[in-house]
Design an enzyme around this catalytic site. Sequence first.
Site, short mmCIF file in Angstrom:
data_model
loop_
_atom_site.label_atom_id
_atom_site.label_comp_id
_atom_site.label_asym_id
_atom_site.label_seq_id
_atom_site.Cartn_x
_atom_site.Cartn_y
_atom_site.Cartn_z
N GLU A 35 0.89 -1.09 0.10
CA GLU A 35 -0.08 -0.06 -0.03
C GLU A 35 1.12 1.25 -0.02
O GLU A 35 0.49 2.21 -0.82
CB GLU A 35 -1.08 -0.01 1.17
CG GLU A 35 -2.17 -0.92 1.13
CD GLU A 35 -3.22 -0.61 0.08
OE1 GLU A 35 -2.96 0.64 -0.51
OE2 GLU A 35 -4.01 -1.38 -0.16
N ASP A 52 -6.35 8.25 -0.38
CA ASP A 52 -5.73 7.45 0.51
C ASP A 52 -4.63 7.85 1.50
O ASP A 52 -3.72 8.49 0.62
CB ASP A 52 -5.34 5.88 -0.25
CG ASP A 52 -6.54 5.38 -0.96
OD1 ASP A 52 -7.69 5.51 -0.46
OD2 ASP A 52 -6.19 4.65 -1.98
#
Length: 129
Positions: A35, A52
């Site tokens: 991520e 994000d």
Amino acid sequence: KVYGRCELAAAMKRLGLDNYRGYSLGNWVCAAKFESNFNTHATNRNTDGSTDYGILQINSRWWCNDGRTPGSRNLCHISCSALLSSDITASVNCAKKIVSDRNGMNAWVAWRNRCKGTDVNAWIRGCRL
């Protein structure tokens, strides 16, 4: 802050992520690797206008408030900027809420694509935990 692999594993373990909702520590370290590359300052804009944030790339449409995502739900009741701290407590607490949802860790695309069904214990191998 960019965490080392074992340093992150130790911090996540201390914060209670090992086997949280049945997901071993290796799953969490693997998710963070793909991520954010272990970087607490990571941000990525999505096509829907959301962003994000942080080491686990937590999304502003659902989980945090960044003041610029239309219709944000802010289900973790937190400012997205708090997810960029070198202290990962806020990210971990929000991640616990996310993984408790019916999708579990499938909420993280990188986990689904790169970690699910693999030997995630490799991510904590050799770490003193």
